[in-house]
Design a protein around this motif. Structure first.
Motif, PDB file in Angstrom:
ATOM      1  N   ALA A 194      37.921 -33.397 -62.399  1.00 38.15           N
ATOM      2  CA  ALA A 194      37.538 -33.837 -61.050  1.00 38.15           C
ATOM      3  C   ALA A 194      38.381 -35.024 -60.607  1.00 38.15           C
ATOM      4  O   ALA A 194      38.748 -35.132 -59.429  1.00 38.15           O
ATOM      5  N   ILE A 195      38.702 -35.922 -61.527  1.00 39.96           N
ATOM      6  CA  ILE A 195      39.543 -37.073 -61.189  1.00 39.96           C
ATOM      7  C   ILE A 195      40.925 -36.602 -60.757  1.00 39.96           C
ATOM      8  O   ILE A 195      41.505 -37.114 -59.784  1.00 39.96           O
ATOM      9  N   ALA A 196      41.478 -35.612 -61.468  1.00 41.75           N
ATOM     10  CA  ALA A 196      42.811 -35.110 -61.132  1.00 41.75           C
ATOM     11  C   ALA A 196      42.850 -34.511 -59.731  1.00 41.75           C
ATOM     12  O   ALA A 196      43.901 -34.513 -59.071  1.00 41.75           O
ATOM     13  N   LYS A 197      41.704 -33.980 -59.272  1.00 42.94           N
ATOM     14  CA  LYS A 197      41.648 -33.359 -57.949  1.00 42.94           C
ATOM     15  C   LYS A 197      41.209 -34.329 -56.853  1.00 42.94           C
ATOM     16  O   LYS A 197      41.247 -33.989 -55.670  1.00 42.94           O
ATOM     17  N   ALA A 198      40.783 -35.518 -57.247  1.00 37.68           N
ATOM     18  CA  ALA A 198      40.252 -36.469 -56.270  1.00 37.68           C
ATOM     19  C   ALA A 198      41.335 -36.953 -55.321  1.00 37.68           C
ATOM     20  O   ALA A 198      42.507 -37.076 -55.693  1.00 37.68           O
ATOM     21  N   SER A 199      40.929 -37.224 -54.099  1.00 30.80           N
ATOM     22  CA  SER A 199      41.845 -37.748 -53.087  1.00 30.80           C
ATOM     23  C   SER A 199      41.925 -39.267 -53.242  1.00 30.80           C
ATOM     24  O   SER A 199      41.001 -39.997 -52.878  1.00 30.80           O
TER      25      SER A 199
END
Length: 342
Positions: A194-199
């Motif tokens: 989720a962190i890798a996909k966070a804006s």
């Protein structure tokens, strides 16, 4: 390819079970005397020779008897092994021990390790139940000197990781603390995917900090982490396979270093359901190529751990499977009750 007839399968199963029980090569005369196969020792000897030619049996130069190869053990556990539920008397004995332990998961771990070692006469392994992926709680950034920064990462399970790294340009402690506050607000409760996909902002040093966070979390997920409880190492050391001092030292190091075990235990906890038998490392894990393992996952909801036993390749797999299966089911049931999960 040599055909495995029903008679050859029966003889292979007999050799495996006899060798597990005695640690002595098994001869055709012994089989003929103990097991009523309705054929002569000469016929049994010919069938054993065929099994040896096919790679399921081998024999020491000093003995006329034969013993299973790794291929023979694998065929046995996959095709010939007979498993059954743990006898009710033993189930009751184990349940009573857990009832006396109260509602403490850590006590259950130690009790599981003790029970597994006692009943199987092997070394037991129990890992603490953990979430499938580590979750971010908060981080701190500490200025060291000339752009060198210490990142301290705290995960949701309370574990702490840290790393030093160099920023593209030096930042004051005030700037670093402000950045940490921003990231803590945005990333709290997220796993690394989720962190890798966070804006997130792409202005330095945000990407550099986030990259280090992802690297640390990936490493934690890879090694599985958490607590490992074991018992019964003396049972393994008492086996003839480990009478040699060098071999005994090797098995002790497997438990002391633990690193070789984590990928296997994590794989069982998250990539497999039910009992899994690993013989000679399955050509994947060289560090356990001299051992047999019987492992099973346990847990509730998205929290999983592993229970099991380790011994020589010549270990009583049928007995071990029934015990490991029962203990893993009991641990899962207790955790579901503790967490109120259906």
């Amino acid at each position: 390819m040599i055909e495995l007839t029903e008679r050859r399968k029966e003889i292979l199963a007999i050799v495996v079970r006899e060798y597990i029980a005695t640690a002595a090569p098994v001869g055709s005369t012994t089989i003929a005397k103990v097991h009523d196969l309705g054929v002569s020792p000469a016929t049994i000897r010919n069938e054993m020779a065929a099994l040896e030619e096919a790679g399921y049996l081998t024999h020491p130069h000093t003995s006329a008897g034969r013993l299973p190869t790794v291929k023979g053990y694998r065929y046995f556990v996959e095709q010939l092994m007979e498993t059954s539920s743990l006898p009710p008397r033993e189930q009751r004995m184990i349940r009573e021990k857990f009832d006396a332990a109260g509602w403490e998961p850590e006590a259950w771990m130690h009790l599981s390790a003790s029970v597994l070692a006692q009943v199987t006469h092997a070394a037991s392994l129990v890992t603490a139940p953990k979430p499938s992926r580590s979750q971010f709680k908060h981080l701190e950034l500490v200025e060291l000197r000339d752009g060198l920064v210490l990142l301290v990462l705290v995960l949701a399970d309370g574990s702490v990781e840290q790393v030093r790294f160099q920023l593209p340009e030096a930042r004051s402690q005030e700037e670093l603390s402000a950045l940490a506050d921003q990231l803590n607000e945005r990333l709290a409760g997220l796993d690394r995917h989720a962190i890798a996909k966070a804006s997130l902002p792409t202005i330095a040093p945000v990407p550099q900090v986030v990259d280090r966070v992802l690297e640390l979390m990936a490493e934690v997920d890879r090694r599985h982490g958490g607590q490992l409880v074991h018992a019964g190492l003396e049972h393994v050391l008492s086996q003839p396979e480990f009478a040699n001092a060098e071999r005994a030292t090797e098995v002790v190091q497997v438990f002391e270093r633990r690193e070789p075990l984590w990928p296997i235990l994590a794989d069982v906890a998250w990539s497999h359901r039910g009992v899994r038998i690993i013989i000679a490392g399955e050509d994947r894990w060289d560090a356990i190529s001299d051992y047999g393992l019987v492992l099973a996952d346990y847990g509730a909801a998205d929290t999983r751990g592993t229970v099991g036993v380790l011994g020589p390749i010549r270990m009583p797999y049928e007995r071990a499977v029934s015990v490991v299966e029962y203990v893993s089911g009991l641990m899962s049931r207790l955790l579901r009750e503790l967490y109120g999960v259906a």
